[in-house]
Design a protein around this motif. Sequence first.
Motif, PDB file in Angstrom:
ATOM      1  N   THR A 113      23.911  67.376  20.920  1.00 37.74           N
ATOM      2  CA  THR A 113      23.861  67.668  19.628  1.00 37.74           C
ATOM      3  C   THR A 113      22.331  67.605  19.275  1.00 37.74           C
ATOM      4  O   THR A 113      21.649  66.902  19.688  1.00 37.74           O
ATOM      5  N   LEU A 114      21.927  68.613  18.401  1.00 42.30           N
ATOM      6  CA  LEU A 114      20.506  68.746  18.054  1.00 42.30           C
ATOM      7  C   LEU A 114      20.332  67.838  16.595  1.00 42.30           C
ATOM      8  O   LEU A 114      20.767  67.869  15.822  1.00 42.30           O
ATOM      9  N   GLN A 156      27.163  53.305  15.001  1.00 43.06           N
ATOM     10  CA  GLN A 156      25.831  53.310  15.534  1.00 43.06           C
ATOM     11  C   GLN A 156      24.927  53.970  14.474  1.00 43.06           C
ATOM     12  O   GLN A 156      23.588  54.260  14.742  1.00 43.06           O
ATOM     13  N   GLY A 157      25.415  54.522  13.455  1.00 39.02           N
ATOM     14  CA  GLY A 157      24.681  55.085  12.257  1.00 39.02           C
ATOM     15  C   GLY A 157      25.660  55.418  11.343  1.00 39.02           C
ATOM     16  O   GLY A 157      26.845  55.317  11.306  1.00 39.02           O
ATOM     17  N   LEU A 158      24.994  56.222  10.187  1.00 43.29           N
ATOM     18  CA  LEU A 158      25.675  56.745   9.211  1.00 43.29           C
ATOM     19  C   LEU A 158      25.345  58.236   8.888  1.00 43.29           C
ATOM     20  O   LEU A 158      24.079  58.539   9.419  1.00 43.29           O
ATOM     21  N   VAL A 159      26.284  59.024   8.537  1.00 42.00           N
ATOM     22  CA  VAL A 159      26.036  60.478   8.405  1.00 42.00           C
ATOM     23  C   VAL A 159      26.611  60.818   6.928  1.00 42.00           C
ATOM     24  O   VAL A 159      27.473  60.593   6.493  1.00 42.00           O
ATOM     25  N   LEU A 191      16.385  55.041  12.681  1.00 44.40           N
ATOM     26  CA  LEU A 191      15.609  56.490  12.920  1.00 44.40           C
ATOM     27  C   LEU A 191      16.606  57.497  11.777  1.00 44.40           C
ATOM     28  O   LEU A 191      17.685  57.483  12.218  1.00 44.40           O
ATOM     29  N   TYR A 192      16.062  57.984  11.098  1.00 41.71           N
ATOM     30  CA  TYR A 192      16.352  59.275  10.142  1.00 41.71           C
ATOM     31  C   TYR A 192      16.252  60.593  10.744  1.00 41.71           C
ATOM     32  O   TYR A 192      15.221  60.794  11.497  1.00 41.71           O
ATOM     33  N   ALA A 193      17.221  61.462  10.743  1.00 42.20           N
ATOM     34  CA  ALA A 193      16.905  62.805  11.121  1.00 42.20           C
ATOM     35  C   ALA A 193      17.950  63.613  10.308  1.00 42.20           C
ATOM     36  O   ALA A 193      18.856  63.346   9.669  1.00 42.20           O
ATOM     37  N   GLY A 194      17.909  64.992  10.502  1.00 44.91           N
ATOM     38  CA  GLY A 194      18.763  65.781   9.833  1.00 44.91           C
ATOM     39  C   GLY A 194      19.473  66.683  11.125  1.00 44.91           C
ATOM     40  O   GLY A 194      19.154  66.730  12.170  1.00 44.91           O
ATOM     41  N   LEU A 195      20.694  66.983  10.718  1.00 46.76           N
ATOM     42  CA  LEU A 195      21.622  67.630  11.673  1.00 46.76           C
ATOM     43  C   LEU A 195      21.359  69.208  11.601  1.00 46.76           C
ATOM     44  O   LEU A 195      21.830  70.092  12.115  1.00 46.76           O
ATOM     45  N   GLY A 196      20.210  69.703  10.791  1.00 46.81           N
ATOM     46  CA  GLY A 196      19.786  70.958  10.532  1.00 46.81           C
ATOM     47  C   GLY A 196      18.261  70.806  10.012  1.00 46.81           C
ATOM     48  O   GLY A 196      17.882  69.890   9.471  1.00 46.81           O
TER      49      GLY A 196
END
Length: 217
Positions: free
Chosen positions: A23-24, A158-161, A63-68
């Motif tokens: 996954t990116l 392990q996190g939230l989406v 750690l925050y990130a986007g799935l796009g």
Amino acid sequence: MPNYRPPAALTGTPEKVTLTRGTLLYRVHASRHPAASFNPKPSHCLYGGGRFDATSCDRYGYLYAGLGPAAAVCETLLRSLPFDPTGGPRLLPHRAVEGRRMTTLRLTADLRVLPLMSARDLAAVHQDSWLVHAEAQEYAYTRDWAHWIRRNAGPWAQGLVWSSKREPAERAVVLFGDRGLAAELPADAEDVTDFDTAEGLEWLNSVLAPYFVQLAP
């Protein structure tokens, strides 16, 4: 204000979503920090900080990130950026992007996260869309709810989406460094776009344009 305090116990059954190996993840971050590193510094319990940061009440790397890519850009750079009442483009100050870059990370291991995307997902943790739509002045409360969710969901989470507030067509994720993860996310850097370069600024402006935003001259 939040609609109520977290209850004594979690009576719903949250779903589990797997971010599979490969996954990116897209991160807009300070160039001086590695893209895969968790932030070890807790935010103040009441002031400043992000939606689901750690605090002294619940310490963890995050750690925050986007799935796009659009989610990463919008969540990081377009928070509360008002529209121009005269109809002109929204102007993003250059200082907002100085010393920053976009890094694309590819996961090298599966991660399990708790979803907060649908009304059913949110109801499973006794919440509604306020939790993921609240503005910054209410983040002290959303952080408290995140701590409660972590504590009651258990170590598998392990996190939230959730659906990005600033770009609902894409998803945002926060990962917890104390849930079977080390100081570094198990991920490889696939691509880096440096906002301190002409090429990086050109790319950034191309992403911002559909949101009626441009870098200030």
